[in-house]
Design a protein around this motif. Structure first.
Motif, PDB file in Angstrom:
ATOM      1  N   THR A  69     -13.836   7.556 -10.893  1.00  0.00           N
ATOM      2  CA  THR A  69     -13.074   8.122 -11.920  1.00  0.00           C
ATOM      3  C   THR A  69     -11.405   7.778 -11.839  1.00  0.00           C
ATOM      4  O   THR A  69     -10.952   7.887 -12.759  1.00  0.00           O
ATOM      5  N   HIS A  70     -11.274   7.117 -10.798  1.00  0.00           N
ATOM      6  CA  HIS A  70      -9.697   6.819 -10.526  1.00  0.00           C
ATOM      7  C   HIS A  70      -9.424   5.761  -9.521  1.00  0.00           C
ATOM      8  O   HIS A  70     -10.066   6.054  -8.539  1.00  0.00           O
ATOM      9  N   ILE A  71      -8.836   5.055  -9.797  1.00  0.00           N
ATOM     10  CA  ILE A  71      -8.394   3.914  -8.572  1.00  0.00           C
ATOM     11  C   ILE A  71      -6.897   4.377  -8.204  1.00  0.00           C
ATOM     12  O   ILE A  71      -5.994   4.054  -9.240  1.00  0.00           O
ATOM     13  N   ARG A  72      -6.784   5.031  -7.305  1.00  0.00           N
ATOM     14  CA  ARG A  72      -5.465   5.541  -6.855  1.00  0.00           C
ATOM     15  C   ARG A  72      -4.355   4.176  -6.527  1.00  0.00           C
ATOM     16  O   ARG A  72      -3.382   4.485  -6.740  1.00  0.00           O
ATOM     17  N   ASN A  73      -5.000   3.351  -5.549  1.00  0.00           N
ATOM     18  CA  ASN A  73      -4.129   2.178  -5.516  1.00  0.00           C
ATOM     19  C   ASN A  73      -4.974   0.900  -4.510  1.00  0.00           C
ATOM     20  O   ASN A  73      -5.810   1.440  -4.171  1.00  0.00           O
ATOM     21  N   THR A  74      -4.704  -0.053  -4.966  1.00  0.00           N
ATOM     22  CA  THR A  74      -5.193  -1.324  -4.233  1.00  0.00           C
ATOM     23  C   THR A  74      -4.510  -1.594  -2.677  1.00  0.00           C
ATOM     24  O   THR A  74      -3.332  -1.197  -2.595  1.00  0.00           O
ATOM     25  N   ILE A  75      -5.085  -2.044  -2.005  1.00  0.00           N
ATOM     26  CA  ILE A  75      -4.392  -2.277  -0.504  1.00  0.00           C
ATOM     27  C   ILE A  75      -4.617  -3.998  -0.377  1.00  0.00           C
ATOM     28  O   ILE A  75      -5.907  -4.444  -0.382  1.00  0.00           O
ATOM     29  N   ASP A  76      -3.408  -4.371  -0.225  1.00  0.00           N
ATOM     30  CA  ASP A  76      -3.515  -6.110   0.018  1.00  0.00           C
ATOM     31  C   ASP A  76      -4.347  -6.310   1.474  1.00  0.00           C
ATOM     32  O   ASP A  76      -3.578  -5.817   2.360  1.00  0.00           O
ATOM     33  N   VAL A  77      -5.313  -6.919   1.333  1.00  0.00           N
ATOM     34  CA  VAL A  77      -5.986  -7.031   2.822  1.00  0.00           C
ATOM     35  C   VAL A  77      -5.244  -7.733   3.835  1.00  0.00           C
ATOM     36  O   VAL A  77      -5.394  -8.069   4.898  1.00  0.00           O
ATOM     37  N   ASN A  78      -4.375  -8.571   2.948  1.00  0.00           N
ATOM     38  CA  ASN A  78      -3.620  -9.658   3.929  1.00  0.00           C
ATOM     39  C   ASN A  78      -2.392  -9.054   4.502  1.00  0.00           C
ATOM     40  O   ASN A  78      -1.997  -9.282   5.609  1.00  0.00           O
ATOM     41  N   THR A  79      -1.589  -8.232   3.679  1.00  0.00           N
ATOM     42  CA  THR A  79      -0.583  -7.476   4.128  1.00  0.00           C
ATOM     43  C   THR A  79      -0.523  -6.191   4.372  1.00  0.00           C
ATOM     44  O   THR A  79       0.387  -5.610   4.917  1.00  0.00           O
ATOM     45  N   GLY A  80      -1.486  -5.447   3.646  1.00  0.00           N
ATOM     46  CA  GLY A  80      -1.453  -3.976   3.612  1.00  0.00           C
ATOM     47  C   GLY A  80      -0.746  -3.277   2.726  1.00  0.00           C
ATOM     48  O   GLY A  80      -0.685  -2.119   2.771  1.00  0.00           O
ATOM     49  N   VAL A  81       0.075  -4.124   1.941  1.00  0.00           N
ATOM     50  CA  VAL A  81       0.854  -3.443   0.924  1.00  0.00           C
ATOM     51  C   VAL A  81      -0.129  -2.858  -0.280  1.00  0.00           C
ATOM     52  O   VAL A  81      -0.785  -3.237  -0.610  1.00  0.00           O
ATOM     53  N   LYS A  82       0.450  -1.507  -0.388  1.00  0.00           N
ATOM     54  CA  LYS A  82      -0.162  -0.633  -1.588  1.00  0.00           C
ATOM     55  C   LYS A  82       0.358  -0.925  -2.742  1.00  0.00           C
ATOM     56  O   LYS A  82       1.706  -1.061  -3.044  1.00  0.00           O
ATOM     57  N   LYS A  83      -0.509  -0.812  -3.797  1.00  0.00           N
ATOM     58  CA  LYS A  83       0.138  -0.956  -5.330  1.00  0.00           C
ATOM     59  C   LYS A  83      -0.775  -0.459  -6.251  1.00  0.00           C
ATOM     60  O   LYS A  83      -2.111  -0.185  -6.124  1.00  0.00           O
ATOM     61  N   GLU A  84      -0.289  -0.047  -7.332  1.00  0.00           N
ATOM     62  CA  GLU A  84      -1.009   0.690  -8.603  1.00  0.00           C
ATOM     63  C   GLU A  84      -1.821  -0.379  -9.123  1.00  0.00           C
ATOM     64  O   GLU A  84      -1.462  -1.501  -9.210  1.00  0.00           O
TER      65      GLU A  84
END
Length: 545
Positions: free
Chosen positions: A342-357
């Motif tokens: 129902t919702h994608i809260r945020n992605t996680i860069d698998v290489n750096t761990g940075v979260k983004k919408e």
């Protein structure tokens, strides 16, 4: 003899297959004909006649031609001290999903690092995915030490990089070993070339490491796989015990019904037993009739959740990207149920761990998502009950696995958990849509052909839609209600001078709910598609009153 399940992973050409092949060869775990075949094949290989240990693992023709691992190669072997199952996983980013499958079964990860290159992006990717899959034990094998002349300074530099990664990912139980997979240094025996290292060699560590000491699950629980009814006098519940021990006479609780009963008998294969422990496949008979079916859970202590909404961290594995609102089958424990992201809260860069919408998810990306199921199910967070906290998403059309992941949070207070009545909400959730009625009033823009094309376009997009053309007012309300109760999106086409009378007079969109700005088929179809999405608010115009 205790079993250890582990994987090897790392970047392309880090020597994963060679390392495991060398263990098998040095430990004399090959049959004579296997050894002879390996020696013959190596003569025409890439090492100028020297034994190419990777050939024992890289079984696909494409792997041998390209010199890389593509598939996950599983091998079982036994030493004097332990039994092992190892998954040799691919290193290339394109095959991340293959690597994740291997990680899902393992207790320990051996992550190889090329001594010439140090910690790379793919090293970080694999360490993060292993951690996501619940692995608590890590061996970082700094390989190809022979190519850096067994330099302690180079090893110390890489060791510092690894320690930074361990701190970033909060990894537990980490060992760093300098090795040469091709030459055998520190693989099965201590190396004369690396005398400055005084820790365990790889095989020695694998034989001795205790991967059970950090297990956090407490008490007995068993997801029910099957109800066994060989005759009218016996009703048993079959499954694998995931934690704890159960005895005849013990009281257990059954979810989702939250009933209690006592264990009348325990059967292991064709023999009756007084008790059974973790990892045993058993049949349990209870002392009274209770509501138990596939997907139910028997447990003895603590709390296990029942909900229809969760938060989960997903690794997207499908070639087609994830869009919110699409319906999937969700497999948790032994339960298979329709569900929707129902919702994608945020992605996680698998290489750096940075979260983004993000509004969608591409293959091999990781994201924190919210999921809603068609009904309440037995589920728990991965940190509390591993089997009830790991899940996969299955495409309902292709039957392919689209994602794997772990449950991080349960949303309590959901209405309708464990409903015995299948109502409009449940049927709509099964179809991945909201059951809404739209009145298509004949106008200069809207005619019957226009309505039929909208129905076809929505059907092509996966919406379960029905075009209803009433001839008079008699029975309209009942027809539309029944269609909506079945979970169907209704498009009701009516003539200019026809008043259906089924919407409240205060509905601004009773006749022309598009608004004047929508003048073509694509815009109309987009509007209805979005309005019928399961992620939309319940106040969307067009609801049947």
């Amino acid at each position: 003899m205790e079993l250890l399940k582990f994987i090897t992973c790392g970047s392309v050409d880090d020597g994963k297959s060679t390392l495991i092949g060398h263990i098998l060869y040095d430990s004399k775990l090959l049959y004579a004909d296997q050894k002879k075949a390996l020696e013959l094949e190596s003569k025409v290989g890439s090492r100028d006649g020297a034994i190419d240990y990777s050939l024992l693992l890289d079984g696909l023709m494409a792997e041998r031609e390209q010199g890389i691992t593509i598939d996950v190669a599983y091998r079982y072997f036994t030493t004097d001290n332990r039994s092992f199952i190892v998954a040799d996983t691919p290193g290339h980013e394109e095959y991340t999903r293959n690597m994740a499958v291997g990680a899902s079964f393992a207790d320990l990860a051996v992550i190889l690092i090329d001594a010439k290159q140090g910690v790379l992006v793919q090293t970080r990717r694999h360490a993060r995915i292993c951690s996501l899959m619940g692995i608590k034990y890590f061996v970082f094998a700094v390989n190809k030490m022979d190519l850096v002349l067994y330099s302690k300074e180079r090893f110390d530099t890489i060791q510092h990089q690894i320690k930074e990664l361990v701190e970033e990912l909060k990894l537990e139980n980490v060992v760093i070993i300098p090795v040469s997979a091709t030459e055998g240094d520190n693989v099965t025996t201590p190396s004369e070339n690396i005398k400055w290292y005084d820790g365990p060699v790889l095989l020695e560590y694998l034989e001795k490491v205790d991967v059970t000491e950090n297990k956090s699950e407490k008490g007995f629980y068993m997801p029910v796989q099957r109800v066994c009814r060989p005759n009218h006098t016996f009703r048993g519940f079959q499954g694998q015990i995931e934690s704890g021990t159960i005895h005849v006479g013990d009281e257990v609780r059954i979810l989702p019904g939250n009933e209690k009963a006592k264990v009348k008998s325990i059967h292991i294969l064709d023999k009756e037993a007084t008790e059974a422990s973790k990892n045993r496949a058993v049949t349990i008979q209870l002392n009274r009739e209770v509501d138990v079916s596939r997907g139910s859970v028997l447990f003895s202590e603590g709390e296990i959740g029942v909900t229809s909404s969760i938060e989960a961290t997903l690794l997207w594995m499908d070639d087609e990207r994830l869009e919110t609102g699409k319906n999937y089958f969700v497999k948790i424990g032994t339960k298979l149920i329709p569900g929707t992201v129902t919702h994608i809260r945020n992605t996680i860069d698998v290489n750096t761990g940075v979260k983004k919408e993000a509004s969608n998810l591409e293959k091999n990306e990781i994201a924190v998502c919210e999921l809603k199921f068609a009904d309440g199910i037995v589920v728990d967070t991965f940190s509390k009950h591993k089997t009830l906290g790991e899940l996969i998403l299955i495409d309902r059309i292709t039957n392919m696995t689209s994602a794997c992941g772990v449950v991080t949070q349960l949303y309590k207070g959901e209405e309708g958990l464990g409903k015995t009545v299948i109502d409009r909400e449940i049927r709509s959730n099964w179809k991945g849509q909201r059951a809404i009625t739209f009145e298509l009033k004949e106008s200069n823009i809207i005619n019957l052909d226009f309505a039929r094309r909208i129905e076809r376009e929505l059907s092509n997009r996966g919406r379960h839609t029905y075009l209803y053309i009433p001839e008079n007012n008699e029975g309209i309300k009942e027809v539309v209600r029944h269609l909506n109760d079945a979970g169907i999106v209704v498009l009701m086409y009516v003539k200019k001078d026809f008043d259906s009378g089924i919407f409240n007079t205060n509905r601004a969109y009773k006749n022309n709910w598009f608004g004047d700005e929508i003048t073509n088929l694509e815009d109309a179809a987009d509007y209805i598609y979005k309005a019928t999405g399961i992620t939309e608010e319940t106040t969307t115009v067009g609801d049947f009153i």
